[in-house]
Design a protein around this motif. Structure first.
Motif, PDB file in Angstrom:
ATOM      1  N   SER A 109      -4.014  -7.252  -5.954  1.00 21.43           N
ATOM      2  CA  SER A 109      -3.326  -6.171  -6.662  1.00 21.43           C
ATOM      3  C   SER A 109      -4.341  -5.147  -7.143  1.00 21.43           C
ATOM      4  CB  SER A 109      -2.543  -6.733  -7.849  1.00 21.43           C
ATOM      5  OG  SER A 109      -1.543  -7.629  -7.426  1.00 21.43           O
ATOM      6  N   VAL A 110      -4.071  -3.898  -6.834  1.00 19.24           N
ATOM      7  CA  VAL A 110      -4.959  -2.817  -7.264  1.00 19.24           C
ATOM      8  C   VAL A 110      -4.116  -1.642  -7.724  1.00 19.24           C
ATOM      9  CG1 VAL A 110      -6.845  -3.438  -5.712  1.00 19.24           C
ATOM     10  CG2 VAL A 110      -5.101  -1.831  -4.939  1.00 19.24           C
ATOM     11  N   GLU A 111      -4.739  -0.746  -8.453  1.00 21.06           N
ATOM     12  CA  GLU A 111      -4.064   0.479  -8.856  1.00 21.06           C
ATOM     13  C   GLU A 111      -4.210   1.519  -7.751  1.00 21.06           C
ATOM     14  OE1 GLU A 111      -4.574   0.181 -13.715  1.00 21.06           O
ATOM     15  OE2 GLU A 111      -5.586   1.762 -12.604  1.00 21.06           O
ATOM     16  N   ALA A 112      -3.307   2.463  -7.767  1.00 22.10           N
ATOM     17  CA  ALA A 112      -3.366   3.552  -6.783  1.00 22.10           C
ATOM     18  C   ALA A 112      -4.740   4.223  -6.837  1.00 22.10           C
ATOM     19  CB  ALA A 112      -2.270   4.574  -7.067  1.00 22.10           C
ATOM     20  N   GLY A 113      -5.252   4.500  -5.648  1.00 20.88           N
ATOM     21  CA  GLY A 113      -6.579   5.090  -5.548  1.00 20.88           C
ATOM     22  C   GLY A 113      -7.673   4.065  -5.345  1.00 20.88           C
ATOM     23  N   ASP A 169       1.560   1.527   0.336  1.00 21.26           N
ATOM     24  CA  ASP A 169       0.793   0.593   1.156  1.00 21.26           C
ATOM     25  C   ASP A 169       1.102  -0.862   0.802  1.00 21.26           C
ATOM     26  OD1 ASP A 169      -1.998   2.835   0.843  1.00 21.26           O
ATOM     27  OD2 ASP A 169      -0.693   2.583   2.588  1.00 21.26           O
ATOM     28  N   THR A 170       1.869  -1.057  -0.252  1.00 18.95           N
ATOM     29  CA  THR A 170       2.233  -2.409  -0.671  1.00 18.95           C
ATOM     30  C   THR A 170       2.996  -3.115   0.439  1.00 18.95           C
ATOM     31  OG1 THR A 170       2.305  -1.828  -3.018  1.00 18.95           O
ATOM     32  CG2 THR A 170       3.591  -3.753  -2.320  1.00 18.95           C
ATOM     33  N   ALA A 171       2.518  -4.291   0.825  1.00 19.69           N
ATOM     34  CA  ALA A 171       3.125  -5.039   1.930  1.00 19.69           C
ATOM     35  C   ALA A 171       2.361  -6.348   2.109  1.00 19.69           C
ATOM     36  CB  ALA A 171       3.078  -4.224   3.224  1.00 19.69           C
ATOM     37  N   VAL A 172       2.901  -7.183   2.970  1.00 22.15           N
ATOM     38  CA  VAL A 172       2.146  -8.339   3.454  1.00 22.15           C
ATOM     39  C   VAL A 172       1.436  -7.879   4.723  1.00 22.15           C
ATOM     40  CG1 VAL A 172       2.217 -10.692   4.317  1.00 22.15           C
ATOM     41  CG2 VAL A 172       3.778  -9.977   2.487  1.00 22.15           C
ATOM     42  N   TYR A 173       0.134  -8.078   4.751  1.00 27.33           N
ATOM     43  CA  TYR A 173      -0.678  -7.642   5.890  1.00 27.33           C
ATOM     44  C   TYR A 173      -0.997  -8.851   6.768  1.00 27.33           C
ATOM     45  CZ  TYR A 173      -1.215  -2.992   3.983  1.00 27.33           C
ATOM     46  OH  TYR A 173      -0.959  -1.721   3.530  1.00 27.33           O
ATOM     47  N   TYR A 174      -0.761  -8.674   8.058  1.00 27.71           N
ATOM     48  CA  TYR A 174      -0.962  -9.743   9.030  1.00 27.71           C
ATOM     49  C   TYR A 174      -2.034  -9.348  10.035  1.00 27.71           C
ATOM     50  CZ  TYR A 174       3.566 -11.512   7.415  1.00 27.71           C
ATOM     51  OH  TYR A 174       4.605 -11.986   6.652  1.00 27.71           O
ATOM     52  N   CYS A 175      -2.796 -10.326  10.411  1.00 26.56           N
ATOM     53  CA  CYS A 175      -3.807 -10.167  11.447  1.00 26.56           C
ATOM     54  C   CYS A 175      -3.207 -10.621  12.779  1.00 26.56           C
ATOM     55  CB  CYS A 175      -5.009 -11.022  11.057  1.00 26.56           C
ATOM     56  SG  CYS A 175      -6.295 -11.136  12.276  1.00 26.56           S
ATOM     57  N   ASN A 176      -3.514  -9.900  13.848  1.00 27.89           N
ATOM     58  CA  ASN A 176      -3.022 -10.244  15.184  1.00 27.89           C
ATOM     59  C   ASN A 176      -4.161 -10.157  16.180  1.00 27.89           C
ATOM     60  OD1 ASN A 176      -2.150  -8.871  17.924  1.00 27.89           O
ATOM     61  ND2 ASN A 176      -0.445 -10.164  17.286  1.00 27.89           N
ATOM     62  N   TRP A 177      -4.331 -11.202  16.967  1.00 26.10           N
ATOM     63  CA  TRP A 177      -5.270 -11.179  18.084  1.00 26.10           C
ATOM     64  C   TRP A 177      -4.469 -11.455  19.352  1.00 26.10           C
ATOM     65  CZ3 TRP A 177     -10.955 -12.885  17.527  1.00 26.10           C
ATOM     66  CH2 TRP A 177     -11.482 -12.434  16.303  1.00 26.10           C
ATOM     67  N   GLN A 178      -4.582 -10.555  20.307  1.00 26.76           N
ATOM     68  CA  GLN A 178      -3.872 -10.726  21.571  1.00 26.76           C
ATOM     69  C   GLN A 178      -4.817 -11.291  22.638  1.00 26.76           C
ATOM     70  OE1 GLN A 178      -2.042  -7.070  22.886  1.00 26.76           O
ATOM     71  NE2 GLN A 178      -0.061  -7.693  22.094  1.00 26.76           N
ATOM     72  N   TRP A 216      -0.874 -14.845  15.455  1.00 27.25           N
ATOM     73  CA  TRP A 216      -0.695 -14.243  14.138  1.00 27.25           C
ATOM     74  C   TRP A 216      -1.258 -15.126  13.029  1.00 27.25           C
ATOM     75  CZ3 TRP A 216       1.159  -9.373  13.665  1.00 27.25           C
ATOM     76  CH2 TRP A 216       1.889  -8.837  14.731  1.00 27.25           C
ATOM     77  N   GLY A 217      -1.760 -14.466  12.000  1.00 25.24           N
ATOM     78  CA  GLY A 217      -2.104 -15.170  10.780  1.00 25.24           C
ATOM     79  C   GLY A 217      -0.868 -15.310   9.907  1.00 25.24           C
ATOM     80  N   THR A 218      -1.044 -15.926   8.752  1.00 23.39           N
ATOM     81  CA  THR A 218       0.084 -16.158   7.855  1.00 23.39           C
ATOM     82  C   THR A 218       0.284 -15.022   6.857  1.00 23.39           C
ATOM     83  OG1 THR A 218      -1.341 -17.440   6.398  1.00 23.39           O
ATOM     84  CG2 THR A 218      -0.061 -18.660   8.042  1.00 23.39           C
ATOM     85  N   GLY A 219      -0.641 -14.075   6.829  1.00 22.70           N
ATOM     86  CA  GLY A 219      -0.476 -12.889   6.003  1.00 22.70           C
ATOM     87  C   GLY A 219      -1.151 -12.978   4.649  1.00 22.70           C
ATOM     88  N   THR A 220      -1.462 -11.793   4.117  1.00 24.11           N
ATOM     89  CA  THR A 220      -2.029 -11.688   2.776  1.00 24.11           C
ATOM     90  C   THR A 220      -1.342 -10.524   2.058  1.00 24.11           C
ATOM     91  OG1 THR A 220      -4.092 -11.495   1.511  1.00 24.11           O
ATOM     92  CG2 THR A 220      -3.958 -10.206   3.531  1.00 24.11           C
ATOM     93  N   GLN A 221      -0.958 -10.753   0.826  1.00 23.03           N
ATOM     94  CA  GLN A 221      -0.204  -9.752   0.072  1.00 23.03           C
ATOM     95  C   GLN A 221      -1.124  -8.679  -0.494  1.00 23.03           C
ATOM     96  OE1 GLN A 221       3.301  -9.503  -0.646  1.00 23.03           O
ATOM     97  NE2 GLN A 221       2.667  -7.504  -1.457  1.00 23.03           N
ATOM     98  N   VAL A 222      -0.731  -7.440  -0.303  1.00 20.09           N
ATOM     99  CA  VAL A 222      -1.412  -6.305  -0.925  1.00 20.09           C
ATOM    100  C   VAL A 222      -0.394  -5.583  -1.794  1.00 20.09           C
ATOM    101  CG1 VAL A 222      -2.495  -4.062  -0.519  1.00 20.09           C
ATOM    102  CG2 VAL A 222      -3.098  -6.017   0.918  1.00 20.09           C
ATOM    103  N   THR A 223      -0.718  -5.429  -3.060  1.00 20.03           N
ATOM    104  CA  THR A 223       0.172  -4.756  -3.995  1.00 20.03           C
ATOM    105  C   THR A 223      -0.580  -3.611  -4.666  1.00 20.03           C
ATOM    106  OG1 THR A 223       1.380  -6.802  -4.421  1.00 20.03           O
ATOM    107  CG2 THR A 223       1.675  -5.004  -6.000  1.00 20.03           C
ATOM    108  N   VAL A 224      -0.036  -2.414  -4.545  1.00 19.05           N
ATOM    109  CA  VAL A 224      -0.668  -1.230  -5.131  1.00 19.05           C
ATOM    110  C   VAL A 224       0.274  -0.665  -6.191  1.00 19.05           C
ATOM    111  CG1 VAL A 224      -1.717   1.008  -4.689  1.00 19.05           C
ATOM    112  CG2 VAL A 224      -1.762  -0.766  -2.922  1.00 19.05           C
ATOM    113  N   SER A 225      -0.199  -0.609  -7.418  1.00 18.27           N
ATOM    114  CA  SER A 225       0.629  -0.113  -8.518  1.00 18.27           C
ATOM    115  C   SER A 225       0.304   1.355  -8.789  1.00 18.27           C
ATOM    116  CB  SER A 225       0.395  -0.943  -9.776  1.00 18.27           C
ATOM    117  OG  SER A 225      -0.977  -0.906 -10.141  1.00 18.27           O
ATOM    118  N   SER A 226       1.325   2.065  -9.260  1.00 21.50           N
ATOM    119  CA  SER A 226       1.145   3.504  -9.533  1.00 21.50           C
ATOM    120  C   SER A 226       0.604   3.736 -10.933  1.00 21.50           C
ATOM    121  CB  SER A 226       2.468   4.238  -9.349  1.00 21.50           C
ATOM    122  OG  SER A 226       3.451   3.675 -10.195  1.00 21.50           O
TER     123      SER A 226
END
Length: 127
Positions: A11-15, A89-98, A117-127
């Motif tokens: 979790s991070v603040e905007a910017g 940009d807040t979302a679950v981010y997934y890694c993909n290797w083809q 696919w990976g299992t994902g990592t949450q990114v949360t951006v607060s305003s």
């Protein structure tokens, strides 16, 4: 088969900035592309940044100039440097290797890709 583990979300603040990492293990060969995707509830997974084996990269329009994809061949790690983060940009981010495979000549001999696919990592951006 390739096993992918993402890390670096939070979790991070905007910017603010974050760097995501994707560690690959297993049968890490015949890789065609590596990429980062993201998904929010109720929406389809979307491409954020992809790097093709030859080095060409593509970015989603809304992250161009803010995100950078890179890789460490020796360590089998894929990175996503995210700067000037926005609440959208807040979302679950997934890694993909083809992985690129080729059918036998008896089956036509054409190339095809397999997604890992990976299992994902949450990114949360607060305003």
């Amino acid at each position: 088969q390739i096993h992918l583990v993402e890390s670096g979300g939070g979790s991070v603040e905007a910017g603010g900035s974050l760097r995501l990492s994707c560690q690959a293990s297993g049968d890490v060969f015949n890789i065609y592309s590596k990429g980062w995707y993201r998904q929010t509830p109720g929406n389809q997974r979307e491409s954020v940044a992809v790097i093709i084996n030859g080095g060409d990269t593509t970015y989603a329009d809304d992250v161009k100039g803010r995100f950078t994809i890179s890789r460490d061949y020796a360590k089998n790690i894929l990175y996503l440097e995210m700067n000037s983060l926005k609440p959208e940009d807040t979302a679950v981010y997934y890694c993909n290797w083809q992985v690129q495979e080729r059918r036998s000549l008896a089956e036509g001999g054409d190339f095809y890709t397999i997604d890992n696919w990976g299992t994902g990592t949450q990114v949360t951006v607060s305003s």
